[in-house]
Design a protein around this motif. Structure first.
Motif, mmCIF file in Angstrom:
data_model
loop_
_atom_site.group_PDB
_atom_site.id
_atom_site.type_symbol
_atom_site.label_atom_id
_atom_site.label_comp_id
_atom_site.label_asym_id
_atom_site.label_seq_id
_atom_site.Cartn_x
_atom_site.Cartn_y
_atom_site.Cartn_z
ATOM 1 N N ILE A 131 0.848 -1.190 0.000
ATOM 2 C CA ILE A 131 0.000 0.000 0.000
ATOM 3 C C ILE A 131 0.882 1.238 0.000
ATOM 4 N N ASP A 132 0.300 2.357 -0.382
ATOM 5 C CA ASP A 132 1.036 3.617 -0.456
ATOM 6 C C ASP A 132 1.334 4.131 0.961
ATOM 7 N N GLU A 133 2.618 4.221 1.307
ATOM 8 C CA GLU A 133 3.001 4.603 2.676
ATOM 9 C C GLU A 133 2.525 6.006 3.029
ATOM 10 N N SER A 134 2.632 6.938 2.081
ATOM 11 C CA SER A 134 2.226 8.317 2.347
ATOM 12 C C SER A 134 0.733 8.400 2.643
ATOM 13 N N LEU A 135 -0.084 7.723 1.830
ATOM 14 C CA LEU A 135 -1.527 7.708 2.058
ATOM 15 C C LEU A 135 -1.860 7.012 3.374
ATOM 16 N N PHE A 136 -1.186 5.914 3.647
ATOM 17 C CA PHE A 136 -1.374 5.133 4.873
ATOM 18 C C PHE A 136 -1.158 6.011 6.109
ATOM 19 N N LYS A 137 -0.067 6.754 6.128
ATOM 20 C CA LYS A 137 0.254 7.599 7.278
ATOM 21 C C LYS A 137 -0.659 8.821 7.347
ATOM 22 N N THR A 138 -1.100 9.309 6.190
ATOM 23 C CA THR A 138 -2.047 10.429 6.182
ATOM 24 C C THR A 138 -3.365 10.023 6.849
ATOM 25 N N ILE A 139 -3.830 8.808 6.542
ATOM 26 C CA ILE A 139 -5.066 8.311 7.166
ATOM 27 C C ILE A 139 -4.877 8.168 8.674
ATOM 28 N N LEU A 140 -3.720 7.645 9.094
ATOM 29 C CA LEU A 140 -3.451 7.493 10.527
ATOM 30 C C LEU A 140 -3.405 8.855 11.224
ATOM 31 N N ARG A 141 -2.852 9.860 10.554
ATOM 32 C CA ARG A 141 -2.843 11.208 11.125
ATOM 33 C C ARG A 141 -4.276 11.704 11.328
ATOM 34 N N LYS A 142 -5.151 11.427 10.357
ATOM 35 C CA LYS A 142 -6.542 11.848 10.474
ATOM 36 C C LYS A 142 -7.259 11.092 11.591
ATOM 37 N N SER A 180 -1.225 0.804 21.625
ATOM 38 C CA SER A 180 -2.399 0.373 22.390
ATOM 39 C C SER A 180 -3.303 -0.455 21.487
ATOM 40 N N GLY A 181 -4.298 -1.126 22.087
ATOM 41 C CA GLY A 181 -5.237 -1.922 21.307
ATOM 42 C C GLY A 181 -5.970 -1.087 20.270
ATOM 43 N N GLY A 182 -6.378 0.127 20.643
ATOM 44 C CA GLY A 182 -7.075 1.012 19.714
ATOM 45 C C GLY A 182 -6.185 1.458 18.568
ATOM 46 N N GLN A 183 -4.918 1.756 18.861
ATOM 47 C CA GLN A 183 -3.991 2.178 17.814
ATOM 48 C C GLN A 183 -3.717 1.049 16.818
ATOM 49 N N LYS A 184 -3.630 -0.186 17.321
ATOM 50 C CA LYS A 184 -3.428 -1.332 16.421
ATOM 51 C C LYS A 184 -4.631 -1.513 15.497
ATOM 52 N N LYS A 185 -5.827 -1.356 16.038
ATOM 53 C CA LYS A 185 -7.019 -1.458 15.206
ATOM 54 C C LYS A 185 -7.024 -0.375 14.127
ATOM 55 N N LYS A 186 -6.568 0.808 14.479
ATOM 56 C CA LYS A 186 -6.523 1.894 13.501
ATOM 57 C C LYS A 186 -5.535 1.592 12.383
ATOM 58 N N VAL A 187 -4.436 0.916 12.713
ATOM 59 C CA VAL A 187 -3.472 0.510 11.683
ATOM 60 C C VAL A 187 -4.155 -0.423 10.680
ATOM 61 N N LEU A 188 -4.902 -1.405 11.180
ATOM 62 C CA LEU A 188 -5.599 -2.342 10.293
ATOM 63 C C LEU A 188 -6.662 -1.628 9.461
ATOM 64 N N MET A 189 -7.384 -0.673 10.080
ATOM 65 C CA MET A 189 -8.402 0.082 9.355
ATOM 66 C C MET A 189 -7.769 0.953 8.276
ATOM 67 N N ALA A 190 -6.658 1.620 8.616
ATOM 68 C CA ALA A 190 -5.980 2.490 7.649
ATOM 69 C C ALA A 190 -5.480 1.680 6.452
ATOM 70 N N LYS A 191 -4.954 0.499 6.712
ATOM 71 C CA LYS A 191 -4.514 -0.381 5.616
ATOM 72 C C LYS A 191 -5.680 -0.700 4.689
ATOM 73 N N SER A 192 -6.824 -1.044 5.261
ATOM 74 C CA SER A 192 -7.998 -1.379 4.448
ATOM 75 C C SER A 192 -8.468 -0.183 3.631
ATOM 76 N N LEU A 193 -8.429 1.004 4.223
ATOM 77 C CA LEU A 193 -8.869 2.204 3.511
ATOM 78 C C LEU A 193 -7.928 2.563 2.368
ATOM 79 N N CYS A 194 -6.685 2.073 2.428
ATOM 80 C CA CYS A 194 -5.726 2.305 1.339
ATOM 81 C C CYS A 194 -5.968 1.363 0.158
ATOM 82 N N GLU A 195 -6.690 0.280 0.413
ATOM 83 C CA GLU A 195 -6.844 -0.762 -0.606
ATOM 84 C C GLU A 195 -8.083 -0.521 -1.460
#
Length: 492
Positions: A397-408, A424-439
């Motif tokens: 996935i695009d790293e720049s887009l991935f990190k932009t979503i995490l910033r949001k 944290s558990g919430g931050q890990k879930k956000k990583v998985l969500m951000a990955k999906s939103l990039c796809e």
């Protein structure tokens, strides 16, 4: 009734440059049913551990009450459940335990089973019952409903509604609206304690945010106008000075008193304008600091060439030597957002794995379009390790887009440098969500995507799904989220 007094509380983890809690002062009543909210990573669990005395800190915490933490860690899950309860709460009357379990609709037979054989819901209910047997204790209840189905959540909610003397950390709006009478909020730049439930707190926050935004906009206009006025003053001042030079060179006599008076008057006016501008800038700088960033998210779903994406007819799945689900029957049309409901253990995750292509043993007819692209968010996030950069590369996935979503989603830049294992558990879930939103995908399959995720981020995700309307098959026990998002619900 007694009070918990927090005075000038400051805390940072060893090796960290940033304080998680900074000069916090507030007061809590031990008779309250207190809902505790805040973005992921804002220090909610840390604060509970400070109350328990697990960390050194500066400032003062004073209380005439003992604290107990939920979930209680059970070191030996082979113990009989009754033995676990005895460890948790010490001396108690048997009838009191029976009363608490009946309120939670837990059968007495669980007391004689090993704790490890209990479901998530049974464990949560048993430990809550045990903790509330302790009289005179103030309970610190940390996200009790994660992984619980909706029926179990409603039971826990009704149970807590009849109790008092606790802090409840939760991101579930239904829970926060129906069993608390005060809100403790760790905001972006301050800490707030107020009377009411989540909805009343959110209404007040929204009103306050809108006032600050309107005031901020007005001050921006004022600053712009005052800046223009200051520039005009400077031009006039230059012209006055120029008259001095011109009259001197031309040999004309200058009325120095008049010119001096005019210059002094202009200087006084210019100083007043400058002071007003500085005051406006200072007031503007105090605004918006407490408005949580909730920038709009984006998703780019693909359009498939047929309307029906998959179909199951009387599908039964056999997983790890047991029947995970039986006789499941439904189809999924493009554009639908289907909420898959069912008690824990009813086979929802197994169905997702089958749809995603895992080689599971099943009977019945299962058809999925061969060219279908699927983006999957699993329930478990404990496997996340290493850096975000490596994870983005491995996930293609695009790293720049991935990190932009995490910033949001309220990730600070310092989080980008950390190992994901420390999130944290919430931050890990956000990583998985951000990955999906990039796809880019035809179908998004999300298995309990909101566990541990803060309320504001949940609202961002709701707005995203309603705006872009991707085809979605999901399991989520947040009843408010499901009511807003699902176009259809299927119960196993």
């Amino acid at each position: 009734m007694s009070l918990i007094n927090i005075s000038n509380l400051t805390f940072a983890y060893d090796g960290s440059y940033d304080n998680i809690i900074q000069q916090a002062s507030f007061q809590l009543d031990t008779d309250w049913k207190l809902g505790f909210i805040g973005r992921n990573g804002k220090g909610k669990t840390t604060f509970l551990k400070l109350l328990l005395g697990q960390y050194d800190y500066s400032g003062k915490i004073s209380a005439n009450v003992e604290f107990d933490y939920f979930p209680y860690e059970v070191a030996d899950e082979q113990l009989i459940t009754m033995e676990v309860i005895d460890e948790v709460c010490g001396p108690y009357q048997q009838w009191e335990l029976v009363r608490e379990l009946s309120l939670l609709q837990v059968d007495d037979e669980v007391l004689w089973r090993s704790f490890g054989t209990l479901s998530h819901g049974e464990r949560t209910k048993v430990l809550l019952a045990a903790l509330f047997l302790k009289s005179g204790h103030f309970l610190l209840i940390d996200e009790p409903t994660n992984h619980l189905d909706r029926e179990a959540r409603e039971l826990v909610c009704n149970y807590l509604n009849k109790k008092k003397g606790f802090i409840l950390v939760s991101h579930d709006r239904f829970l926060l609206d129906n069993c608390v009478d005060h809100i403790l909020s760790f905001n972006k730049s301050d800490i707030q304690v107020c009377k009411g439930n989540f909805s009343s707190w959110w209404e007040n926050k929204d009103r306050r945010d809108n006032f600050e935004l309107a005031r901020h906009e007005k001050l921006q206009k004022d600053i712009k106008q005052l800046g223009a006025s200051a520039r005009r003053m400077a031009d006039w001042s230059d012209q006055v000075e120029k008259t001095k030079v011109d009259t001197k060179n031309s040999g004309l006599k200058v009325d120095k008193g008049y010119v001096g008076h005019k210059a002094a008057k202009m200087m006084k006016h210019a100083t007043a304008v400058a002071n007003r501008r500085e005051a406006a800038i200072e007031e503007k700088s105090r605004l918006l600091k407490n408005i949580d960033s909730s920038d709009s998210l984006k998703i780019h779903p693909l359009t498939f060439h047929t309307s029906k994406l998959l179909e199951l007819e009387n599908v039964s799945i056999f997983y790890e030597g047991r029947t995970a689900c039986q006789q499941v029957r439904f189809s999924l049309q493009q554009g639908e957002r289907i909420s898959l409901k069912g008690k824990n253990g009813s086979g929802k995750s197994s169905l997702f794995k089958l749809i995603c292509g895992e080689p599971l043993c099943f009977k019945g007819n299962f058809r999925r379009e061969s060219q279908l692209k699927v983006s999957y968010v699993p329930q478990d996030s404990s496997f996340l390790r290493g850096s975000l950069t490596d994870y983005a590369r491995e996930s293609q996935i695009d790293e720049s887009l991935f990190k932009t979503i995490l910033r949001k989603l309220d990730f600070s830049r310092v989080q980008f440098e950390k190992d994901m294992a420390d999130y944290s558990g919430g931050q890990k879930k956000k990583v998985l969500m951000a990955k999906s939103l990039c796809e880019q995908a035809h179908l998004y399959i999300w298995d309990e995507p909101l566990n541990y995720v803060d309320v504001i981020s949940r609202m961002q995700i709701e707005e995203l799904l309603l705006s872009y309307a991707p085809t979605l098959l999901f399991v989520e026990h947040d009843s408010v989220f499901c009511e807003k998002i699902a176009t259809r619900q299927i119960e196993l």
